[in-house]
Design a protein around this motif. Sequence first.
Motif, PDB file in Angstrom:
ATOM      1  N   CYS A  92       0.808  -1.225   0.000  1.00 47.65           N
ATOM      2  CA  CYS A  92       0.000   0.000   0.000  1.00 47.65           C
ATOM      3  C   CYS A  92       0.836   1.267   0.000  1.00 47.65           C
ATOM      4  N   GLY A  93       2.157   1.156   0.153  1.00 47.59           N
ATOM      5  CA  GLY A  93       3.009   2.343   0.085  1.00 47.59           C
ATOM      6  C   GLY A  93       3.140   3.121   1.383  1.00 47.59           C
ATOM      7  N   ALA A  94       2.477   2.637   2.457  1.00 43.11           N
ATOM      8  CA  ALA A  94       2.554   3.362   3.725  1.00 43.11           C
ATOM      9  C   ALA A  94       3.937   3.223   4.344  1.00 43.11           C
ATOM     10  N   TYR A  95       4.393   4.296   5.001  1.00 43.68           N
ATOM     11  CA  TYR A  95       5.643   4.228   5.759  1.00 43.68           C
ATOM     12  C   TYR A  95       5.335   3.852   7.202  1.00 43.68           C
ATOM     13  N   GLY A  96       6.406   3.623   7.944  1.00 37.14           N
ATOM     14  CA  GLY A  96       6.219   3.397   9.379  1.00 37.14           C
ATOM     15  C   GLY A  96       5.829   1.975   9.726  1.00 37.14           C
ATOM     16  N   LEU A  97       6.347   1.003   8.960  1.00 36.06           N
ATOM     17  CA  LEU A  97       6.076  -0.389   9.310  1.00 36.06           C
ATOM     18  C   LEU A  97       6.832  -0.741  10.591  1.00 36.06           C
ATOM     19  N   THR A  98       6.265  -1.658  11.360  1.00 32.21           N
ATOM     20  CA  THR A  98       6.944  -2.138  12.560  1.00 32.21           C
ATOM     21  C   THR A  98       7.732  -3.391  12.197  1.00 32.21           C
ATOM     22  N   VAL A  99       9.034  -3.319  12.414  1.00 31.13           N
ATOM     23  CA  VAL A  99       9.871  -4.479  12.076  1.00 31.13           C
ATOM     24  C   VAL A  99       9.490  -5.660  12.958  1.00 31.13           C
TER      25      VAL A  99
ATOM     26  N   ARG B 255      10.100   8.693   9.205  1.00 30.50           N
ATOM     27  CA  ARG B 255       9.895   7.595   8.268  1.00 30.50           C
ATOM     28  C   ARG B 255      10.568   6.331   8.814  1.00 30.50           C
ATOM     29  N   VAL B 256      11.762   6.525   9.369  1.00 30.82           N
ATOM     30  CA  VAL B 256      12.495   5.396   9.950  1.00 30.82           C
ATOM     31  C   VAL B 256      11.847   4.946  11.258  1.00 30.82           C
TER      32      VAL B 256
END
Lengths: 113, 299
Positions: A92-99, B255-256
């Motif tokens: 979806c192109g969203a930033y801020g994924l949780t690793v 962003r990070v």
Amino acid sequence: MHEMSLAENVREIIEDAAAAQGFRRVRRIVLEIGELAAVETAALQFCLDVVLEGSVAAGARLECVAVPGEGWCAACARTVALHERYDPCPLCGAYGLTVCGGERMRVSALEVE
Amino acid sequence: MLGDGAAAPSSETAPAEAKRGPVATAAAARPAAGADTAATADADATPAAGHPHLHFGTGPARAHAPGMSQGELLRIERDLLGKNDALAARNRAQLAAHGILALNLVSSPGSGKTALLVRTLQKLAGRLPAAVIEGDQQTEFDAERIRATGVAALQINTGKGCHLDADMIARALPRLPLADGGLLFIENVGNLVCPAAFDLGEAHKVVILSVTEGEDKPLKYPDMFAAADLLLLNKIDLLPYLQFDVQRAIGYALRVNPRLRVIQTSATSGEGLDEWLAWLEDRLAATRLAAAQQGTTPA
Ligand SMILES: Nc1nc2c(ncn2[C@@H]2O[C@H](COP(=O)(O)OP(=O)(O)OP(=O)(O)O)[C@@H](O)[C@H]2O)c(=O)[nH]1
Ligand SMILES: [Mg+2]
Ligand SMILES: [Zn+2]
């Protein structure tokens, strides 16, 4: 160059195992390296060559298994592949994924004699 | 009280590193190149917009082709940082029991970690008990700058080491006079890469980025920004003299790490320091309350 510290930790882990299990020589070291772990595999191998000299694992073959990076996308409500920490969700192109995967590095197995 | 610091040496040198041969020797000691050298430097010459550059560290490390073997395969499953993490957990528990808020200050060399600490300690003016652990490869300079404010400081020289680790902190803690409910600042070795991987047992990593370093650092060194809870964007008094886009820098950092709190500061003009002190006092109050509720310190 924290790879030198990491290499010393590998040596310690191997020496602990040798003391506990009583093997004399390590022929192969299997490392699992997360794609998002803060380590340069090439630099780690270079340091291991130096640090393992004179140990039970001197001259052992090093096998590095890459563990893919994974992130949780809240928008998609699912786990997606993540190749760099700051990459957007591939769906979806969203930033801020949780690793949530591929952050660790460990000695997974030793081939010994 | 954490330690008494009495008769303790004011500086400590990390144990000598494993002996390391000259680079040429190490390289010569490697097995001959061939199918057997798994995960050697995978340098891709990627032409980016027509400019070739060498890129290490993308793509999976090459898995080794399984060969004929008669050895026994032992499952080990031990984390490379397992020992450091266990020591860090012990430090964290000890600090929490004393109601001490420990912060690990990380940045590239010269972003203003010591300058900010000196200003912070001056502003606190003894209002809160505080102590500082200074990490540098060499010299006692930073500890001396801290001591000039009247606050106790212990210098750790890491020699060739590029970061502090949990064991160094464990050995420093008993030597540091710090009252329960106090603030412990740990200034890490100036390095925007390596300290990110080593948990010291701190409550929070605080990353300092100065505006003279460029907006792109959070994307170039993402691990450090991912590991931190607070970003101090320092030297903002210099903005009039630079091409530095504050919003872009903050955008990259978020962003990070979307949870990152950002405070703009200047150790020179004092701007932003009240906000930073308020952040500190909030966190310290919560730390003290937790220790009092656990019954490990008096309420
Ligand atoms: N103009 C300006 N200069 C600053 C500021 N903060 C620090 N400096 C200057 O930047 C230089 C480096 O500051 P330090 O406090 O030594 O930086 P550091 O991060 O502790 O450096 P290392 O410990 O060597 O990694 C000094 O000359 C400081 O006076 C600031 O907010 N504004
Ligand atoms: Mg300093
Ligand atoms: Zn998504």
